[in-house]
Design a protein around this motif. Structure first.
Motif, PDB file in Angstrom:
ATOM      1  N   LEU A 308       0.920  -0.939   0.421  1.00 40.26           N
ATOM      2  CA  LEU A 308      -0.268  -0.137   0.057  1.00 40.26           C
ATOM      3  C   LEU A 308       1.358   1.242  -0.330  1.00 40.26           C
ATOM      4  CD1 LEU A 308      -2.353  -0.350   3.288  1.00 40.26           C
ATOM      5  CD2 LEU A 308      -2.812  -1.008   0.142  1.00 40.26           C
ATOM      6  N   LYS A 309       0.894   2.473  -0.523  1.00 35.56           N
ATOM      7  CA  LYS A 309       0.494   3.511  -0.643  1.00 35.56           C
ATOM      8  C   LYS A 309       0.164   4.809   0.033  1.00 35.56           C
ATOM      9  CE  LYS A 309       4.996   5.003  -3.059  1.00 35.56           C
ATOM     10  NZ  LYS A 309       5.233   5.448  -4.141  1.00 35.56           N
ATOM     11  N   TYR A 310       0.606   5.409   1.358  1.00 35.55           N
ATOM     12  CA  TYR A 310      -1.176   6.327   1.316  1.00 35.55           C
ATOM     13  C   TYR A 310      -0.561   7.461   0.921  1.00 35.55           C
ATOM     14  CZ  TYR A 310       0.161   2.360   4.808  1.00 35.55           C
ATOM     15  OH  TYR A 310       0.084   1.800   4.968  1.00 35.55           O
ATOM     16  N   ASP A 311       0.410   7.681   0.123  1.00 35.71           N
ATOM     17  CA  ASP A 311       0.783   9.282  -0.696  1.00 35.71           C
ATOM     18  C   ASP A 311       1.553   9.107  -1.520  1.00 35.71           C
ATOM     19  OD1 ASP A 311       3.249   9.363   0.287  1.00 35.71           O
ATOM     20  OD2 ASP A 311       1.868  10.701   2.483  1.00 35.71           O
ATOM     21  N   ALA A 312       2.175  10.277  -2.236  1.00 34.06           N
ATOM     22  CA  ALA A 312       3.578  10.111  -3.337  1.00 34.06           C
ATOM     23  C   ALA A 312       4.499   9.084  -2.749  1.00 34.06           C
ATOM     24  CB  ALA A 312       3.789  11.216  -3.703  1.00 34.06           C
ATOM     25  N   THR A 314       5.028   7.620   0.549  1.00 32.20           N
ATOM     26  CA  THR A 314       4.800   6.553   2.037  1.00 32.20           C
ATOM     27  C   THR A 314       3.850   5.129   1.643  1.00 32.20           C
ATOM     28  OG1 THR A 314       4.680   8.599   3.816  1.00 32.20           O
ATOM     29  CG2 THR A 314       3.927   6.686   4.860  1.00 32.20           C
ATOM     30  N   GLY A 315       4.327   4.430   2.280  1.00 32.94           N
ATOM     31  CA  GLY A 315       4.133   2.930   1.891  1.00 32.94           C
ATOM     32  C   GLY A 315       4.356   1.874   2.771  1.00 32.94           C
ATOM     33  N   HIS A 316       3.793   1.118   2.433  1.00 37.57           N
ATOM     34  CA  HIS A 316       4.253   0.007   2.985  1.00 37.57           C
ATOM     35  C   HIS A 316       4.259  -1.648   3.016  1.00 37.57           C
ATOM     36  CE1 HIS A 316       4.381   2.279   6.901  1.00 37.57           C
ATOM     37  NE2 HIS A 316       5.481   1.524   7.425  1.00 37.57           N
ATOM     38  N   THR A 317       4.602  -2.710   2.818  1.00 38.70           N
ATOM     39  CA  THR A 317       4.423  -3.984   2.922  1.00 38.70           C
ATOM     40  C   THR A 317       3.769  -4.763   3.402  1.00 38.70           C
ATOM     41  OG1 THR A 317       6.184  -4.867   2.615  1.00 38.70           O
ATOM     42  CG2 THR A 317       5.359  -3.565   0.709  1.00 38.70           C
ATOM     43  N   ALA A 318       2.925  -5.875   3.567  1.00 36.04           N
ATOM     44  CA  ALA A 318       3.030  -6.734   4.769  1.00 36.04           C
ATOM     45  C   ALA A 318       3.841  -8.457   3.573  1.00 36.04           C
ATOM     46  CB  ALA A 318       1.718  -6.633   5.656  1.00 36.04           C
ATOM     47  N   LEU A 340      -3.941  -6.789   5.115  1.00 37.37           N
ATOM     48  CA  LEU A 340      -4.871  -5.786   5.074  1.00 37.37           C
ATOM     49  C   LEU A 340      -4.153  -5.225   6.558  1.00 37.37           C
ATOM     50  CD1 LEU A 340      -5.102  -3.677   2.976  1.00 37.37           C
ATOM     51  CD2 LEU A 340      -7.586  -4.353   3.737  1.00 37.37           C
ATOM     52  N   PRO A 341      -5.140  -5.244   8.116  1.00 41.56           N
ATOM     53  CA  PRO A 341      -4.855  -4.733   9.503  1.00 41.56           C
ATOM     54  C   PRO A 341      -3.743  -4.851   9.672  1.00 41.56           C
ATOM     55  CG  PRO A 341      -6.674  -6.216   9.415  1.00 41.56           C
ATOM     56  CD  PRO A 341      -6.189  -6.520   8.069  1.00 41.56           C
ATOM     57  N   GLN A 342      -2.346  -4.524   9.362  1.00 41.59           N
ATOM     58  CA  GLN A 342      -1.045  -5.007  10.051  1.00 41.59           C
ATOM     59  C   GLN A 342      -0.726  -3.931   8.980  1.00 41.59           C
ATOM     60  OE1 GLN A 342       1.285  -8.730   8.756  1.00 41.59           O
ATOM     61  NE2 GLN A 342       0.373  -9.682   9.013  1.00 41.59           N
ATOM     62  N   ILE A 343      -1.313  -3.378   8.368  1.00 42.96           N
ATOM     63  CA  ILE A 343      -0.388  -2.040   7.063  1.00 42.96           C
ATOM     64  C   ILE A 343      -1.349  -1.423   7.111  1.00 42.96           C
ATOM     65  CG2 ILE A 343       1.467  -3.008   6.840  1.00 42.96           C
ATOM     66  CD1 ILE A 343       0.102  -3.322   3.364  1.00 42.96           C
ATOM     67  N   TRP A 344      -2.798  -1.123   7.533  1.00 41.95           N
ATOM     68  CA  TRP A 344      -4.373  -0.237   7.338  1.00 41.95           C
ATOM     69  C   TRP A 344      -5.267  -0.122   8.381  1.00 41.95           C
ATOM     70  CZ3 TRP A 344      -9.401  -0.542   5.488  1.00 41.95           C
ATOM     71  CH2 TRP A 344      -9.678   1.461   5.211  1.00 41.95           C
ATOM     72  N   SER A 345      -5.700   1.137   8.150  1.00 42.74           N
ATOM     73  CA  SER A 345      -6.727   1.233   9.154  1.00 42.74           C
ATOM     74  C   SER A 345      -7.809   1.582   8.558  1.00 42.74           C
ATOM     75  CB  SER A 345      -6.316   1.688  10.441  1.00 42.74           C
ATOM     76  OG  SER A 345      -5.563   0.695  11.066  1.00 42.74           O
ATOM     77  N   GLY A 354      -1.100  -3.160  -4.157  1.00 43.71           N
ATOM     78  CA  GLY A 354      -0.573  -4.239  -4.898  1.00 43.71           C
ATOM     79  C   GLY A 354      -0.558  -5.244  -4.298  1.00 43.71           C
ATOM     80  N   VAL A 355      -0.149  -6.380  -5.652  1.00 43.13           N
ATOM     81  CA  VAL A 355      -0.583  -7.465  -4.883  1.00 43.13           C
ATOM     82  C   VAL A 355       0.582  -8.231  -5.537  1.00 43.13           C
ATOM     83  CG1 VAL A 355      -1.490  -9.526  -4.521  1.00 43.13           C
ATOM     84  CG2 VAL A 355      -2.917  -7.119  -3.915  1.00 43.13           C
ATOM     85  N   GLY A 356       1.804  -9.308  -5.096  1.00 45.00           N
ATOM     86  CA  GLY A 356       2.030  -9.980  -4.955  1.00 45.00           C
ATOM     87  C   GLY A 356       2.033 -11.177  -5.057  1.00 45.00           C
TER      88      GLY A 356
END
Length: 424
Positions: A308-312, A314-318, A340-345, A354-356
């Motif tokens: 996930l990217k929250y803006d241009a 910042t983002g995280h992966t799980a 999803l709950p690990q990196i987004w609320s 993205g999904v890989g």
């Protein structure tokens, strides 16, 4: 042509190459060059391949005419439009680019079977004298470069004793450059260059090195391996060795059907996703794209990654491991939803998702059961449905069968055409 002379063939007066010779071919402004080739009236004008600013597009490639205005790859489209308002924009035609790339790679294969393609527009190749030819490596590179030019596009080539030197050399005289770093001159060539010129040194590592007073590759090459390991872990000593030109690297011939390390898809949304239902639907929508690509390639993976990217910036992966390898989005997509709950609320903005899937060769436990669980029954039905929809799409086109999760994102994603996300 850039040269670092050390040896001379006394018989014919030409420089003689002794030892490994590895080249790196890099197609100049590739996508934009193909567009200018196919649209003669665009030649000599700034051309940008990418998505529009109205849908958060980014620049995929800019012609050299556009680069003079400061436009570069990965730049947000709105910024590129401000810098070069007169540019010609096109979303790109990736089938055409792959077609041209394949032709160029065939030129390399005509010279050596050791060709290692690292991207659509770059490849390493081994032209060590005496291995497949006794011809001077620089002459071989010049011939390849001339053949590429006959296509109507150009390339830059670097050739040296190892991959690190070849890569850096290819970037010295773009476009249409041919830079040869002769055996014995590697250290002299590398020493004055900034540490950032060497691949693998990102902004964080560069800042750390500069904080230590190390700004050039020559300074880095004099760092003790003990200090390098203490500061940068196990990668530190190799970084020092590469900076000194001492890397020993081999070019691996690509297998006829090379298996990628991962297959993924990602989408940038024209407007941020905030609603939980929409974010979950996006996860399954993108999982469906990945699933079809996996099945087309005959691949099954055991590791799923959610990005996930929250803006241009910042983002995280799980990431999570699955019980067994799969090519079914009903399985790995469900696991992505669990991540999803690990990196987004709820309430957090999602700009990109993205999904890989990876782990195609990972061992998996063998579990035998007498009865199918309810979930296994549902997964089996989903697998049959996926096979049927794949067949219909293959025959009638991608839009012939669509799920509600796909329809809800029509017109809502960036129009920057995504390249296949397959990592080797």
């Amino acid at each position: 042509m850039g040269q670092h002379e050390t040896y001379r063939d006394t018989e014919n007066g030409a420089l003689e190459w002794k030892g490994p010779a590895i080249g790196l071919l890099d197609l100049d402004a590739f996508f934009a060059s193909v567009e200018q080739l196919d649209h003669p009236d665009w030649r000599g004008k700034p051309v940008i391949v990418g998505g529009s600013s109205k849908k958060r597009g980014v620049v995929s490639t800019a012609s050299y005419e556009a680069r003079r205005f400061g436009v570069h790859s990965a730049m947000p489209a709105f910024q590129a439009e401000r810098l070069c308002p007169q540019a010609i924009w096109t979303q790109g035609r990736y089938e055409r680019y792959h077609e041209m790339s394949d032709i160029v790679m065939s030129f390399l294969l005509d010279e050596t079977p050791l060709v290692e393609q690292v991207s659509i527009d770059e490849a390493f190749f081994d032209v060590t004298p005496g291995r497949f030819s006794r011809e001077n490596p620089v002459a071989i590179c010049a011939r390849v470069q001339a053949r590429v030019a006959e296509l109507g596009i150009t390339c830059s080539i670097g050739v040296g004793p190892n991959k690190t030197v070849a890569k850096i050399a290819s970037e010295q005289e773009k476009p249409r450059g041919l830079t040869a770093v002769w055996p014995g001159t590697e250290r002299k060539f590398l020493a004055p260059l900034p540490v950032g010129a060497m691949s693998g040194i990102g902004t964080a590592t560069q800042a750390k090195l500069e904080g230590m007073g190390i700004k050039t590759l020559g300074q880095l090459s004099r760092l003790s391996c003990t200090d390098a390991q203490r500061m940068f872990g196990v990668a530190g000593p190799r970084m020092v060795m590469r900076a000194a030109g001492l890397e020993r690297s081999a070019v691996a011939a690509a297998a006829e059907h090379e298996v990628p390390k991962s297959v993924s898809n990602e989408r940038t949304f024209g407007e941020d996703l905030i609603n939980e239902d929409e974010v979950k639907a996006a996860v399954m929508h993108i999982s469906g794209l990945v699933g079809r690509r996996l099945r087309t390639k005959g691949l099954k993976g055991r590791t799923v990654t959610l990005k996930l990217k929250y803006d241009a910036r910042t983002g995280h992966t799980a990431q999570a491991a699955l019980p067994s390898r799969t090519d079914q989005e009903s399985v790995f997509g469900r696991e992505a939803l669990r991540l999803l709950p690990q990196i987004w609320s709820p309430g957090m903005k999602v700009r990109l998702l993205g999904v890989g899937v990876s782990g195609f060769d990972e061992a998996e436990p063998v579990q035998l059961g007498l009865f199918q669980t309810d979930q296994e029954v549902r997964d089996e039905k989903a697998e049959r449905l996926a096979a049927a929809t794949d067949a219909l799409k293959a025959r009638f086109g991608d839009d012939s069968v669509r799920y509600g999760r796909d329809l809800r994102f029509d017109g809502r994603v960036s129009d920057t055409q995504p390249m296949n996300k397959e990592k080797f």
